[in-house]
Scaffold this motif. Structure first.
Motif, PDB file in Angstrom:
ATOM      1  N   ARG A 275       0.824  -1.210   0.000  1.00  0.00           N
ATOM      2  CA  ARG A 275       0.000   0.000   0.000  1.00  0.00           C
ATOM      3  C   ARG A 275       0.857   1.258   0.000  1.00  0.00           C
ATOM      4  O   ARG A 275       0.536   2.232  -0.693  1.00  0.00           O
ATOM      5  CB  ARG A 275      -0.952   0.012   1.191  1.00  0.00           C
ATOM      6  N   SER A 276       1.953   1.263   0.753  1.00  0.00           N
ATOM      7  CA  SER A 276       2.785   2.467   0.793  1.00  0.00           C
ATOM      8  C   SER A 276       3.431   2.734  -0.566  1.00  0.00           C
ATOM      9  O   SER A 276       3.698   3.890  -0.909  1.00  0.00           O
ATOM     10  CB  SER A 276       3.860   2.337   1.878  1.00  0.00           C
ATOM     11  N   ILE A 277       3.659   1.675  -1.350  1.00  0.00           N
ATOM     12  CA  ILE A 277       4.219   1.845  -2.696  1.00  0.00           C
ATOM     13  C   ILE A 277       3.229   2.614  -3.565  1.00  0.00           C
ATOM     14  O   ILE A 277       3.600   3.559  -4.270  1.00  0.00           O
ATOM     15  CB  ILE A 277       4.559   0.476  -3.308  1.00  0.00           C
ATOM     16  N   LEU A 278       1.952   2.221  -3.496  1.00  0.00           N
ATOM     17  CA  LEU A 278       0.940   2.960  -4.251  1.00  0.00           C
ATOM     18  C   LEU A 278       0.765   4.367  -3.695  1.00  0.00           C
ATOM     19  O   LEU A 278       0.592   5.332  -4.455  1.00  0.00           O
ATOM     20  CB  LEU A 278      -0.395   2.218  -4.203  1.00  0.00           C
ATOM     21  N   ASP A 279       0.810   4.503  -2.371  1.00  0.00           N
ATOM     22  CA  ASP A 279       0.615   5.816  -1.746  1.00  0.00           C
ATOM     23  C   ASP A 279       1.649   6.832  -2.214  1.00  0.00           C
ATOM     24  O   ASP A 279       1.304   7.967  -2.557  1.00  0.00           O
ATOM     25  CB  ASP A 279       0.684   5.688  -0.220  1.00  0.00           C
ATOM     26  N   ASP A 280       2.936   6.425  -2.232  1.00  0.00           N
ATOM     27  CA  ASP A 280       3.941   7.439  -2.598  1.00  0.00           C
ATOM     28  C   ASP A 280       3.919   7.725  -4.098  1.00  0.00           C
ATOM     29  O   ASP A 280       4.167   8.854  -4.521  1.00  0.00           O
ATOM     30  CB  ASP A 280       5.339   7.051  -2.096  1.00  0.00           C
ATOM     31  N   MET A 281       3.569   6.732  -4.927  1.00  0.00           N
ATOM     32  CA  MET A 281       3.484   7.007  -6.361  1.00  0.00           C
ATOM     33  C   MET A 281       2.238   7.810  -6.709  1.00  0.00           C
ATOM     34  O   MET A 281       2.230   8.561  -7.684  1.00  0.00           O
ATOM     35  CB  MET A 281       3.531   5.701  -7.159  1.00  0.00           C
ATOM     36  N   ASP A 282       1.196   7.677  -5.895  1.00  0.00           N
ATOM     37  CA  ASP A 282      -0.001   8.505  -6.093  1.00  0.00           C
ATOM     38  C   ASP A 282       0.207   9.926  -5.580  1.00  0.00           C
ATOM     39  O   ASP A 282      -0.519  10.846  -5.954  1.00  0.00           O
ATOM     40  CB  ASP A 282      -1.201   7.885  -5.366  1.00  0.00           C
ATOM     41  N   GLY A 283       1.186  10.108  -4.681  1.00  0.00           N
ATOM     42  CA  GLY A 283       1.368  11.402  -4.053  1.00  0.00           C
ATOM     43  C   GLY A 283       0.478  11.567  -2.843  1.00  0.00           C
ATOM     44  O   GLY A 283       0.296  12.685  -2.347  1.00  0.00           O
ATOM     45  N   ALA A 284      -0.080  10.441  -2.339  1.00  0.00           N
ATOM     46  CA  ALA A 284      -0.953  10.503  -1.165  1.00  0.00           C
ATOM     47  C   ALA A 284      -0.163  10.500   0.131  1.00  0.00           C
ATOM     48  O   ALA A 284      -0.681  10.876   1.182  1.00  0.00           O
ATOM     49  CB  ALA A 284      -1.920   9.309  -1.178  1.00  0.00           C
ATOM     50  N   ALA A 285       1.085  10.057   0.088  1.00  0.00           N
ATOM     51  CA  ALA A 285       1.938  10.009   1.277  1.00  0.00           C
ATOM     52  C   ALA A 285       3.392   9.931   0.822  1.00  0.00           C
ATOM     53  O   ALA A 285       3.689   9.601  -0.332  1.00  0.00           O
ATOM     54  CB  ALA A 285       1.587   8.804   2.148  1.00  0.00           C
ATOM     55  N   GLY A 286       4.300  10.237   1.734  1.00  0.00           N
ATOM     56  CA  GLY A 286       5.713  10.164   1.413  1.00  0.00           C
ATOM     57  C   GLY A 286       6.192   8.722   1.373  1.00  0.00           C
ATOM     58  O   GLY A 286       5.554   7.823   1.928  1.00  0.00           O
ATOM     59  N   PRO A 287       7.324   8.463   0.737  1.00  0.00           N
ATOM     60  CA  PRO A 287       7.850   7.098   0.638  1.00  0.00           C
ATOM     61  C   PRO A 287       8.327   6.580   1.991  1.00  0.00           C
ATOM     62  O   PRO A 287       8.815   7.344   2.824  1.00  0.00           O
ATOM     63  CB  PRO A 287       9.010   7.243  -0.351  1.00  0.00           C
ATOM     64  N   THR A 288       8.200   5.283   2.192  1.00  0.00           N
ATOM     65  CA  THR A 288       8.612   4.679   3.462  1.00  0.00           C
ATOM     66  C   THR A 288       9.696   3.619   3.287  1.00  0.00           C
ATOM     67  O   THR A 288      10.312   3.215   4.262  1.00  0.00           O
ATOM     68  CB  THR A 288       7.407   4.019   4.164  1.00  0.00           C
ATOM     69  N   THR A 289       9.912   3.153   2.056  1.00  0.00           N
ATOM     70  CA  THR A 289      10.918   2.120   1.817  1.00  0.00           C
ATOM     71  C   THR A 289      12.162   2.751   1.191  1.00  0.00           C
ATOM     72  O   THR A 289      12.074   3.819   0.561  1.00  0.00           O
ATOM     73  CB  THR A 289      10.380   1.029   0.875  1.00  0.00           C
ATOM     74  N   PRO A 290      13.322   2.107   1.322  1.00  0.00           N
ATOM     75  CA  PRO A 290      14.530   2.638   0.681  1.00  0.00           C
ATOM     76  C   PRO A 290      14.362   2.811  -0.830  1.00  0.00           C
ATOM     77  O   PRO A 290      14.767   3.843  -1.386  1.00  0.00           O
ATOM     78  CB  PRO A 290      15.585   1.577   1.009  1.00  0.00           C
ATOM     79  N   LEU A 291      13.758   1.828  -1.495  1.00  0.00           N
ATOM     80  CA  LEU A 291      13.525   1.959  -2.929  1.00  0.00           C
ATOM     81  C   LEU A 291      12.525   3.069  -3.219  1.00  0.00           C
ATOM     82  O   LEU A 291      12.645   3.793  -4.213  1.00  0.00           O
ATOM     83  CB  LEU A 291      13.024   0.638  -3.509  1.00  0.00           C
ATOM     84  N   GLY A 292      11.546   3.210  -2.325  1.00  0.00           N
ATOM     85  CA  GLY A 292      10.558   4.269  -2.499  1.00  0.00           C
ATOM     86  C   GLY A 292      11.181   5.655  -2.437  1.00  0.00           C
ATOM     87  O   GLY A 292      10.816   6.552  -3.200  1.00  0.00           O
ATOM     88  N   LYS A 293      12.147   5.827  -1.544  1.00  0.00           N
ATOM     89  CA  LYS A 293      12.812   7.122  -1.426  1.00  0.00           C
ATOM     90  C   LYS A 293      13.642   7.422  -2.674  1.00  0.00           C
ATOM     91  O   LYS A 293      13.693   8.561  -3.142  1.00  0.00           O
ATOM     92  CB  LYS A 293      13.674   7.136  -0.169  1.00  0.00           C
ATOM     93  N   GLN A 294      14.277   6.387  -3.226  1.00  0.00           N
ATOM     94  CA  GLN A 294      15.023   6.583  -4.471  1.00  0.00           C
ATOM     95  C   GLN A 294      14.079   6.925  -5.626  1.00  0.00           C
ATOM     96  O   GLN A 294      14.347   7.815  -6.429  1.00  0.00           O
ATOM     97  CB  GLN A 294      15.800   5.315  -4.818  1.00  0.00           C
ATOM     98  N   HIS A 295      12.966   6.193  -5.688  1.00  0.00           N
ATOM     99  CA  HIS A 295      11.993   6.420  -6.755  1.00  0.00           C
ATOM    100  C   HIS A 295      11.404   7.828  -6.650  1.00  0.00           C
ATOM    101  O   HIS A 295      11.272   8.542  -7.657  1.00  0.00           O
ATOM    102  CB  HIS A 295      10.882   5.376  -6.673  1.00  0.00           C
ATOM    103  N   ASP A 296      11.063   8.249  -5.438  1.00  0.00           N
ATOM    104  CA  ASP A 296      10.459   9.564  -5.239  1.00  0.00           C
ATOM    105  C   ASP A 296      11.428  10.679  -5.620  1.00  0.00           C
ATOM    106  O   ASP A 296      11.026  11.674  -6.241  1.00  0.00           O
ATOM    107  CB  ASP A 296      10.019   9.714  -3.783  1.00  0.00           C
ATOM    108  N   ALA A 297      12.704  10.500  -5.273  1.00  0.00           N
ATOM    109  CA  ALA A 297      13.705  11.507  -5.644  1.00  0.00           C
ATOM    110  C   ALA A 297      13.817  11.600  -7.162  1.00  0.00           C
ATOM    111  O   ALA A 297      13.968  12.705  -7.721  1.00  0.00           O
ATOM    112  CB  ALA A 297      15.054  11.150  -5.028  1.00  0.00           C
ATOM    113  N   TRP A 298      13.730  10.450  -7.842  1.00  0.00           N
ATOM    114  CA  TRP A 298      13.798  10.443  -9.301  1.00  0.00           C
ATOM    115  C   TRP A 298      12.579  11.147  -9.911  1.00  0.00           C
ATOM    116  O   TRP A 298      12.724  11.925 -10.864  1.00  0.00           O
ATOM    117  CB  TRP A 298      13.877   8.994  -9.784  1.00  0.00           C
ATOM    118  N   VAL A 299      11.387  10.894  -9.354  1.00  0.00           N
ATOM    119  CA  VAL A 299      10.179  11.549  -9.850  1.00  0.00           C
ATOM    120  C   VAL A 299      10.319  13.065  -9.748  1.00  0.00           C
ATOM    121  O   VAL A 299      10.011  13.805 -10.694  1.00  0.00           O
ATOM    122  CB  VAL A 299       8.933  11.077  -9.067  1.00  0.00           C
ATOM    123  N   ARG A 300      10.811  13.535  -8.602  1.00  0.00           N
ATOM    124  CA  ARG A 300      10.965  14.969  -8.402  1.00  0.00           C
ATOM    125  C   ARG A 300      12.032  15.546  -9.321  1.00  0.00           C
ATOM    126  O   ARG A 300      11.867  16.642  -9.891  1.00  0.00           O
ATOM    127  CB  ARG A 300      11.311  15.252  -6.937  1.00  0.00           C
TER     128      ARG A 300
END
Length: 472
Positions: free
Chosen positions: A433-458
């Motif tokens: 769920r947190s993977i979908l949340d951070d890619m939707d922009g509903a919440a910040g990333p919580t996993t190490p890969l999520g933080k890398q992915h979010d930085a790339w999106v920005r």
């Protein structure tokens, strides 16, 4: 059409495989008669299905046509979760199509390359592997080296494959028959099987067009430029044409080897696969509609490469927004909103006698892992719920019997089935769920890969899922 033309494994003699007389009624009649003779003998029935499955697999494996492609689509379905489980021996036999496809002769492959590009392999490449690294339903892949030293994969279409498959697709009765047999032996039912068959036929037709695939590869390659763990090849256009597609080579483990890795690595791969399948849609209206593990290259560094883009689609923004609205409503437990969004997407008509609670419960079955306590482990039950929600609809009261399948929703359904199958086979434990949340922009990333992915999106300035996309 009276039959299907294809090349034998050596690629030198063309033959015709008679398929017109192969009807669901005739096949079903022979099957019932044989089973009646064996009534009460469970082992005899099992042997009958095993022998029949072997014959079907042999037919499909040598056809290099539309039926083989359909067989590969079904080979990843968890057959034990379908109906009575009667499809299991057929699934087992079809599974071998992933690795045991007879390749065409190398001389013939080079001839196809020369005819398409007007230059011999020896002129285009410094090295060209004689043996193909992979052979599939439409073409085979050879490794090669460009003059500038780059390692590439050269995908060469079987001669006659496009013509044979296109002729088959004119009469979709071949596919209808195939899927009727599949549902018959598993004692299930698929609503509107002809509509589903048309969607599959359209997809297969697109995969015949290598120039279309090249454009898809370039689109996805540009989207995932500089991504930290998703890898997409680049098209070598000067060595590509109508029947030849050359792309930069992506190293990595194949699906068989990937399943033997340690669990932490498999969990990382699972998150990457989910981010690719769900993120393309969220960041760019794109769907990679063939999430088969044979199309993945699993890196020991945790990265995953995706190599087959014959089937991809662009989802209109209005439909994308409605679909994501349905997902978010389900995550938030807003039952009436789930039903309302199903109407907006086109899954339900306004006057359909399906309550908000029934609609919600059906969707919960498909999205269980995203609503359950996190992190969650994908298991056999995951694929079972997806199959029973989309395929195993023996009950006349099943919600799917009241649902219409809009064009693009067929892609959603396939991704749900196939991606779940990959994650379940990996026995992955992830924070879905947190993977979908951070890619939707509903919440910040919580996993190490999520933080890398979010930085790339920005860094790329891409939109999140819940933001309005300017295009298309």
């Amino acid at each position: 059409m009276a039959g299907e033309e294809s090349w034998v494994p050596q690629g030198r003699v063309r033959r015709t495989m008679p398929l017109a007389g192969f009807t669901a009624r005739a096949a079903g009649g022979r099957m019932v008669a044989s089973l009646r003779e064996k009534a009460g003998d469970t082992s005899a029935v099992a042997r009958f299905h095993e022998r029949t499955a072997e014959r079907y697999a042999e037919l499909l494996g040598h056809s290099k046509g539309v039926l083989m492609k359909a067989g590969q689509l079904l080979s990843m379905v968890d057959a034990s979760a379908v109906g009575s489980g009667g499809f299991s021996p057929y699934q087992k036999a079809l599974g071998r199509l992933q690795a045991d496809v007879p390749p065409m002769d190398t001389t013939l492959a080079k001839a196809v390359l020369y005819a398409d590009l007007g230059r011999p392999a020896e002129e285009l490449f410094v090295e060209f592997a004689e043996e193909p690294m992979a052979a599939a339903s439409i073409g085979q892949v050879h490794r090669a080296v460009l003059h500038d030293g780059r390692q590439v994969a050269v995908k060469i279409q079987y001669p006659g494959a496009a013509e044979a498959i296109s002729a088959d697709l004119v009469n979709t009765e071949l596919l209808v028959t195939f899927f009727r047999i599949a549902t018959s032996v598993s004692r299930t039912a698929i609503p509107d099987i002809r509509s589903a068959t048309r969607e599959i036929a359209t997809q297969i037709a697109e995969e015949l067009d290598y120039r279309h695939e090249a454009a898809n590869v370039t689109t996805f390659s540009e989207l995932y430029r500089d991504h930290p763990f998703i890898r997409i090849p680049e098209v070598i256009y000067e060595a590509s044409g109508d029947r030849v597609l050359t792309m930069t080579y992506l190293d990595g483990l194949d699906w068989v080897a990937a399943q033997q890795a340690d669990q932490d690595l498999k969990n990382s791969w699972a998150e990457v696969v989910l981010r690719f399948n769900a993120g393309s849609f969220r960041h760019a209206n794109l769907f990679h509609a063939d999430p088969h593990p044979a199309n993945c290259r699993f890196g020991v560094d945790g990265r995953v490469g995706f190599v087959d883009f014959g089937c991809a689609t662009v989802v209109p923004e209005s439909q994308r927004q409605h679909f994501l609205g349905m997902v978010r409503a389900a995550i938030d437990g807003r039952k009436q909103d789930v039903r309302d969004r199903m109407v907006e997407v086109g899954l339900l008509s306004k006057d359909t006698a399906l309550s908000a609670d029934d609609a919600y419960q059906w969707y919960v079955g498909l999205a269980y892992e995203y609503l359950a306590p996190q992190p969650v482990t994908f298991t056999h039950d995951t694929t079972k719920r997806a199959i029973q929600g989309l395929i195993d609809v023996r009950s006349a009261e099943h919600p799917v019997r009241r649902i219409s399948i809009p064009h693009n929703f067929a892609f959603f359904s396939r991704i749900n089935l196939m991606a779940n199958a990959i994650l379940a086979t990996l026995e992955a434990t992830i924070s879905a769920r947190s993977i979908l949340d951070d890619m939707d922009g509903a919440a910040g990333p919580t996993t190490p890969l999520g933080k890398q992915h979010d930085a790339w999106v920005r860094q790329r300035g891409l939109p999140y899922g819940l933001q309005l996309h300017e295009h298309p």
